[in-house]
Each structure stands twice: as structure tokens, then as C-alpha cells.
Design an enzyme around this catalytic site. Structure first.
Site, mmCIF file in Angstrom:
data_model
loop_
_atom_site.group_PDB
_atom_site.id
_atom_site.type_symbol
_atom_site.label_atom_id
_atom_site.label_comp_id
_atom_site.label_asym_id
_atom_site.label_seq_id
_atom_site.Cartn_x
_atom_site.Cartn_y
_atom_site.Cartn_z
ATOM 1 C CG ASP A 1 -2.122 0.817 1.012
ATOM 2 O OD1 ASP A 1 -3.250 -0.005 0.716
ATOM 3 O OD2 ASP A 1 -2.074 2.131 1.037
ATOM 4 C CG PHE B 1 -18.664 -10.905 -7.471
ATOM 5 C CD1 PHE B 1 -19.623 -10.074 -7.999
ATOM 6 C CD2 PHE B 1 -17.832 -11.471 -8.347
ATOM 7 C CE1 PHE B 1 -19.608 -10.087 -9.497
ATOM 8 C CE2 PHE B 1 -17.861 -11.460 -9.655
ATOM 9 C CZ PHE B 1 -18.540 -10.542 -10.313
ATOM 10 C CB CYS C 1 -20.051 -1.359 -3.539
ATOM 11 S SG CYS C 1 -18.475 -1.578 -2.552
HETATM 12 P P1 NAD Z 1 -10.355 0.575 0.319
HETATM 13 O O1 NAD Z 1 -10.382 2.505 0.115
HETATM 14 O O2 NAD Z 1 -10.653 0.138 1.471
HETATM 15 O O3 NAD Z 1 -8.782 0.300 0.083
HETATM 16 C C1 NAD Z 1 -8.184 1.106 -1.176
HETATM 17 C C2 NAD Z 1 -6.447 0.910 -0.681
HETATM 18 O O4 NAD Z 1 -5.782 1.396 -2.026
HETATM 19 C C3 NAD Z 1 -6.205 2.079 0.394
HETATM 20 O O5 NAD Z 1 -5.391 1.311 1.500
HETATM 21 C C4 NAD Z 1 -5.328 2.994 -0.479
HETATM 22 O O6 NAD Z 1 -4.199 3.534 0.345
HETATM 23 C C5 NAD Z 1 -4.753 1.898 -1.420
HETATM 24 N N1 NAD Z 1 -4.112 2.624 -2.601
HETATM 25 C C6 NAD Z 1 -4.527 3.738 -3.389
HETATM 26 N N2 NAD Z 1 -3.588 4.154 -4.112
HETATM 27 C C7 NAD Z 1 -2.618 3.304 -4.089
HETATM 28 C C8 NAD Z 1 -1.459 2.883 -5.061
HETATM 29 N N3 NAD Z 1 -1.118 3.918 -6.238
HETATM 30 N N4 NAD Z 1 -0.822 2.047 -4.744
HETATM 31 C C9 NAD Z 1 -0.887 1.244 -3.499
HETATM 32 N N5 NAD Z 1 -2.219 1.360 -2.975
HETATM 33 C C10 NAD Z 1 -2.851 2.290 -3.126
HETATM 34 O O7 NAD Z 1 -11.058 0.337 -1.147
HETATM 35 P P2 NAD Z 1 -11.907 -1.006 -1.178
HETATM 36 O O8 NAD Z 1 -13.345 -0.836 -0.374
HETATM 37 O O9 NAD Z 1 -10.928 -2.236 -0.646
HETATM 38 O O10 NAD Z 1 -12.314 -1.031 -2.569
HETATM 39 C C11 NAD Z 1 -11.276 -1.521 -3.618
HETATM 40 C C12 NAD Z 1 -11.881 -1.509 -5.149
HETATM 41 O O11 NAD Z 1 -12.702 -2.870 -4.826
HETATM 42 C C13 NAD Z 1 -13.005 -0.680 -5.339
HETATM 43 O O12 NAD Z 1 -12.850 -0.753 -6.811
HETATM 44 C C14 NAD Z 1 -14.300 -1.079 -4.979
HETATM 45 O O13 NAD Z 1 -15.338 -0.702 -5.767
HETATM 46 C C15 NAD Z 1 -14.018 -2.748 -5.030
HETATM 47 N N6 NAD Z 1 -14.816 -3.655 -4.459
HETATM 48 C C16 NAD Z 1 -15.279 -3.164 -3.192
HETATM 49 C C17 NAD Z 1 -15.850 -4.353 -2.079
HETATM 50 C C18 NAD Z 1 -16.059 -3.782 -0.655
HETATM 51 O O14 NAD Z 1 -16.812 -4.490 -0.241
HETATM 52 N N7 NAD Z 1 -15.476 -2.740 -0.248
HETATM 53 C C19 NAD Z 1 -16.373 -5.414 -2.833
HETATM 54 C C20 NAD Z 1 -16.191 -5.729 -3.757
HETATM 55 C C21 NAD Z 1 -15.547 -4.634 -4.818
HETATM 56 C C1 UGA Z 2 -22.188 -5.026 -2.222
HETATM 57 C C2 UGA Z 2 -22.637 -6.370 -2.812
HETATM 58 O O1 UGA Z 2 -23.373 -7.230 -2.026
HETATM 59 C C3 UGA Z 2 -21.300 -7.343 -3.025
HETATM 60 O O2 UGA Z 2 -21.567 -8.508 -3.825
HETATM 61 C C4 UGA Z 2 -19.934 -6.404 -4.041
HETATM 62 O O3 UGA Z 2 -19.004 -7.141 -4.026
HETATM 63 C C5 UGA Z 2 -19.950 -4.892 -3.018
HETATM 64 O O4 UGA Z 2 -21.353 -4.501 -3.083
HETATM 65 C C6 UGA Z 2 -18.906 -4.137 -4.013
HETATM 66 O O5 UGA Z 2 -19.057 -4.166 -5.018
HETATM 67 O O6 UGA Z 2 -18.529 -3.525 -3.179
HETATM 68 P P1 UGA Z 2 -21.473 -4.351 0.400
HETATM 69 O O7 UGA Z 2 -21.759 -3.007 -0.083
HETATM 70 O O8 UGA Z 2 -20.374 -4.764 1.260
HETATM 71 O O9 UGA Z 2 -21.558 -5.367 -0.779
HETATM 72 O O10 UGA Z 2 -22.988 -5.000 1.239
HETATM 73 P P2 UGA Z 2 -24.543 -5.463 1.150
HETATM 74 O O11 UGA Z 2 -24.690 -6.377 1.788
HETATM 75 O O12 UGA Z 2 -24.657 -5.568 -0.570
HETATM 76 O O13 UGA Z 2 -25.278 -4.122 1.358
HETATM 77 C C7 UGA Z 2 -25.273 -2.986 0.735
HETATM 78 C C8 UGA Z 2 -26.416 -2.136 1.065
HETATM 79 O O14 UGA Z 2 -27.678 -2.374 0.771
HETATM 80 C C9 UGA Z 2 -26.315 -1.668 2.723
HETATM 81 O O15 UGA Z 2 -26.619 -0.353 3.002
HETATM 82 C C10 UGA Z 2 -27.698 -2.662 3.272
HETATM 83 O O16 UGA Z 2 -28.247 -2.080 4.392
HETATM 84 C C11 UGA Z 2 -28.398 -2.585 1.663
HETATM 85 N N1 UGA Z 2 -29.362 -3.398 1.840
HETATM 86 C C12 UGA Z 2 -29.054 -4.952 1.485
HETATM 87 C C13 UGA Z 2 -30.688 -3.550 2.088
HETATM 88 O O17 UGA Z 2 -31.287 -2.253 2.067
HETATM 89 N N2 UGA Z 2 -31.746 -4.580 1.807
HETATM 90 C C14 UGA Z 2 -31.172 -5.849 1.447
HETATM 91 O O18 UGA Z 2 -32.083 -6.624 1.436
HETATM 92 C C15 UGA Z 2 -29.752 -5.842 1.245
#
Ligand code: NAD
Ligand code: UGA
Length: 430
Positions: free
Chosen positions: A31, A153, A261
């Protein structure tokens, strides 16, 4: 055993790194945030995610997981590099790709042998090709590489279980050999593997998130109609869910979707459509229905109280969903700000998100438990359905409140029981 580098140690990167190391691979997680890496080296997690600390500790101890800020060190001997950096909303709703661009450039400058660059961040369609271009241009000398899309996902709050037991693994690439190698890496997860082209893989991720958000907005619209006609949306959802074509998941009516997300991804997909001259009518309605819930809950609380000025409101829960400390686009932010703007005092309790919330909501008084938040309050709004709110001592809660008003915006209590107990109670669609 493969050697893997994960770029970005946030919700996705850290879980990906910890899980791949637990599967027996050697993982170096990188990171640019030095504090995060320093803390991880000391065993301090940058995020709250159930089970993560223990998983990280175990794999660090076994020598399979390590942390660095140094790209050259992280890429030494590595075959696969996952990009898992943030892709937040830009000013017009488009995905901001600055972190992906900078990660791709750093990889290009520091790679010393052929690499498979796997994009795990959620990125607009066409980003894979764009990343390939960036890498080609930034390499000091040409070294072979392939770009593969492998969207994630997992959900926050159940991230490890979701990562280890995915419904499917999606792999997009024009390089069949690279796609097959990435598929091999995912075989221990025993999920169906979809191999397709880069753009299709990128689209599968957006379409999946937008569909889930649509389901939630749909049930929230049904909830409104239920309320108008005296039906119960919880039973409606249960009755619908038995139909395998519909399914029971993501049909919980309430405050709608927030988090890091769905909000940014639905917006980014709409933006992508509009860029091509299309009119994404469904996506716009899905967003409108969703954000109206936050405003409606404040309006309903106001009407239960006969006005908000001078009133004290207790919020139960602040995180956008239970089992996370993530406050990104949490409905609690809009609700607390609207209540404060209307002249109310807001007190709140959340089991893990209060540290993150304090920075965003400085006017909100943070309390040490739900009873303290409710003491002397004119009403409670249930914002996040944490388990610990489901079994509260409701008699005690009633006695502590100045007026026994509960706005249950996540439908966690039984309306008949609440009314029998003497609460002025409002749920969503029941
Ligand atoms: P996050 O903000 O929690 O973490 C991102 C990290 O990347 C940070 O620690 C940051 O310092 C680091 N970073 C930024 N620029 C960098 C660089 N140039 N080199 C190295 N590190 C760097 O993000 P997240 O929630 O983990 O999401 C990451 C991606 O995954 C997003 O595109 C998001 O849409 C996707 N995603 C998130 C979730 C989720 O549940 N949070 C689920 C599925 C997909
Ligand atoms: C969501 C997707 O479920 C993941 O598959 C995906 O990888 C992720 O986004 C992403 O792309 O980052 P997340 O946002 O962590 O995951 O949580 P969810 O459980 O999907 O809930 C999302 C929002 O919907 C929350 O605010 C939750 O309260 C709301 N929700 C969920 C409802 O209001 N009703 C439901 O029946 C389910």
C-alpha cells in the site's frame, strides 16, 4: 504455492491477500499508505472485518503473508499482481481512476520479469485495455505482461466467507493462457469459473451490483404500496422469495442501500450509459427511490414528534450495514445532518463505527451503549440492524425515553408487540 502481490490493503485487498495466503500461497501486500503498512506489521488492522485479524496473524506467523510500501520488493519473484485500490465517484458520477492509473504506472516501472496484472477493483468497461496501455508506456524496457479482469463480489461484514465461498469467479482476458493461470489460482475456491473477454468481465461486475441495488429499491417501492394498503412487506418478501426465479435475498425493505459500492457503482454505470448517448431510465429510478428513503425517514420522525426543533433523537447504528465500520455513503450521515439542520440534537451509538463517524458527524453526540443514547431522547431511529439492537430490554428502553417513539427503519421489531408495549412505533412497509 504461487507468489502473489496485492496492491491496496483496504477491504478488498487485505481480504484477498489474507485469503490467498491462507490457501497456501506466498503473498506480499502493498500500500502507499505508510501508516497502514506500519500498523499491519504490528498486527493492527486498518479496517474492522470479522475474522480478519486472526487470519492475518496466522498467515504472517506462517511466513506466507507480509507487508510493504516498496513496489520493487513486492514484485520481485511475483507471478500475479492484483490491483485492489479504490475507485470512488468522480465529480460527475464517473469512476475516478487515478489510483488505478498510479498503481499501474508503479507496477510498470518496478516489474523485472513477466507478470499477470489482475484488476480486482471495480472499473468502467474498457479500463483493462487502458491499464495495458499505461503499463506499456510506463515500462522502462519492454517486459511481457497480460491484463486480466477478475472482479470481486465479497460483501463487507462477511468478506472472508464470501471470498472463500464465491458464487462464481469471473475472469476476463484476451490472453487465454493468462486467463487459465488465473483460473488455476482460484480452483481451491471451488466455484464455477466464467472465462470471458475483458470488457464483458468488467460489465458483469457493474450489472451484478446494479441488479442487487434494483432489487432493494424495488422492495422499498413495494413497501410504500404495502403501507398505503395495509399489507406487510416482510411477509410479501418472504412469499415472493420462495419463487426460485425471484429468490429471497436482497428483499429487505428499510433505509435502502449505502456504502462504498452500490452508490458509486450505480452512478458510474449510469454515467457510462449516458456517455454513449443512452438513457438509463431504470438506474435513475433505482437511485431516486433509494435516496428518497433517507428523506422519508426524517419526515416520518418529524410527523411522529410533531416537529424536530429542540427535540433529541437517538440513532441506533451509524455504519452503512452491520458488521462493518465503513461509513462511506451511510444513510446515517444524511439522516443525522437533516435532523441537525432541522434543529434537533442527535445522539448515537454504533458498536464499531463511532470512531469513523465522529470525523464525519462532529455535531452528533456519541454514546457508550443504546440505552445511554436513548436516555431522555424524544425518539429512536433504528438506522443499522446490528444484532445487539434486536434483543434490547424494550421495557427499559421505553422507561428511558422521554416519549416512547421508535422509527424502526430496518424492520427489526415486531409491530404488534411494540404497539402492545405502548410504543408509538413506525416500521417500513408494515
Ligand atoms: P479501500 O479504500 O478500502 O482501500 C483501497 C486501498 O488502496 C487504500 O488502502 C489505499 O491507500 C490504497 N491505494 C490507493 N492508491 C494506491 C496505489 N497507487 N498503490 C498502492 N495502494 C494504493 O477500497 P476497497 O473498499 O477495498 O475497494 C477497492 C476496490 O474494490 C474498489 O474498486 C471497490 O469498488 C471494489 N470492491 C469493493 C468491495 C467492498 O466491499 N469494499 C467489494 C467488491 C469490490
Ligand atoms: C455489495 C455487494 O453485495 C457485493 O457483492 C459487492 O462485492 C460489493 O457491494 C461491492 O461491489 O463492493 P456491500 O456493499 O458490502 O456489498 O454490502 P451489501 O450486503 O450488499 O449491502 C449493501 C447495502 O444494501 C447496505 O446499505 C444494506 O443495508 C442494503 N441492503 C442490503 C438493503 O437495504 N436490503 C437488503 O435486502 C440488502
Amino acid at each position: 504455492m504461487k507468489q502473489i502481490c496485492v496492491v491496496g490493503v483496504g477491504y478488498v485487498g487485505l481480504v484477498t491477500g489474507a485469503c490467498f495466503s491462507d490457501l497456501g500461497n506466498r503473498v506480499i501486500a502493498l500500500d502507499v499508505n505508510e501508516q497502514r503498512i506500519e500498523n499491519l506489521k504490528k498486527g493492527i488492522m486498518p479496517i474492522y472485518e470479522p475474522g480478519l485479524e486472526e487470519l492475518v496473524r496466522r498467515n504472517v506467523k506462517a511466513g506466507r503473508l507480509s507487508f510493504t510500501t516498496d513496489y520493487a520488493e513486492a514484485l520481485q519473484g511475483t507471478e500475479f499482481v492484483f490491483i485492489a485500490v479504490g475507485t470512488p465517484s468522480g465529480v460527475n458520477g464517473e469512476a475516478d481512476l487515478q489510483y488505478v492509473a498510479s498503481a499501474a504506472e508503479s507496477i510498470a516501472r518496478n516489474m523485472s520479469a513477466p507478470l499477470i496484472i489482475i484488476n480486482k477493483s471495480t472499473v468502467p468497461i474498457g479500463t483493462g485495455d487502458w491499464v495495458a496501455d499505461i503499463v506499456k508506456r510506463a515500462q522502462p524496457r519492454p517486459i511481457d505482461f497480460s491484463v486480466v479482469s477478475c472482479p470481486e463480489f465479497l460483501r463487507e461484514g462477511s468478506a472472508i466467507g464470501d471470498f472463500m465461498n464465491p458464487h462464481r469467479t469471473v475472469i476476463g482476458s484476451f490472453d487465454r493462457e493468462a486467463a487459465n493461470k488465473v483460473a488455476q489460482l482460484h480452483l481451491p475456491l471451488r466455484a464455477p469459473i466464467v472465462i470471458t473477454d475483458l470488457r464483458t468481465a468488467e460489465m458483469i461486475k457493474y450489472a451484478s451490483n446494479a441488479f442487487l441495488a434494483t432489487k432493494i429499491s424495488f422492495i422499498n417501492e413495494i413497501a410504500e404500496i404495502c403501507e398505503a394498503y395495509g399489507a406487510d412487506v416482510k411477509e410479501v418478501a418472504a412469499g415472493m422469495g420462495y419463487d426460485a426465479r425471484i429468490g429471497r435475498h436482497f428483499l429487505d425493505a428499510g433505509l435502502g442501500w449505502g456504502g462504498s459500492c452500490f452508490p458509486k457503482d450505480v452512478k458510474a454505470l449510469a454515467y457510462m450509459a449516458e456517455e454513449k448517448g443512452l438513457n438509463p431510465r431504470i438506474l435513475h429510478s433505482v437511485m431516486q427511490v433509494n435516496y428518497d428513503r433517507r428523506r422519508d425517514v426524517v419526515k416520518w420522525t418529524e410527523s411522529l414528534l410533531g416537529g424536530l426543533r429542540g427535540k433529541t433523537i437517538a440513532l441506533f447504528g451509524l455504519a452503512f450495514k452491520p458488521n462493518t465500520d465503513d461509513m462511506r455513503d451511510a444513510p446515517s450521515i444524511d439522516i443525522a445532518q437533516a435532523l441537525t439542520a432541522a434543529g434537533a440534537t442527535v445522539r448515537a451509538y454504533d458498536p464499531v463505527a463511532m470512531d469513523a463517524a465522529r470525523v464525519i458527524l462532529p455535531a452528533v453526540q456519541m454514546c457508550s451503549d443504546p440505552y445511554e443514547a436513548a436516555t431522555g431522547a424524544d425518539a429512536v431511529i433504528v438506522v443499522t440492524e446490528w444484532n445487539e439492537f434486536k434483543q434490547l430490554d424494550l421495557e427499559k428502553l421505553k422507561a428511558l425515553l422521554k416519549t416512547p417513539i421508535v422509527m424502526d427503519a430496518r424492520n427489526i421489531y415486531e409491530p404488534a408487540r411494540m404497539r402492545e408495549m405502548g410504543f408509538q412505533y413506525r416500521a417500513i412497509g408494515r
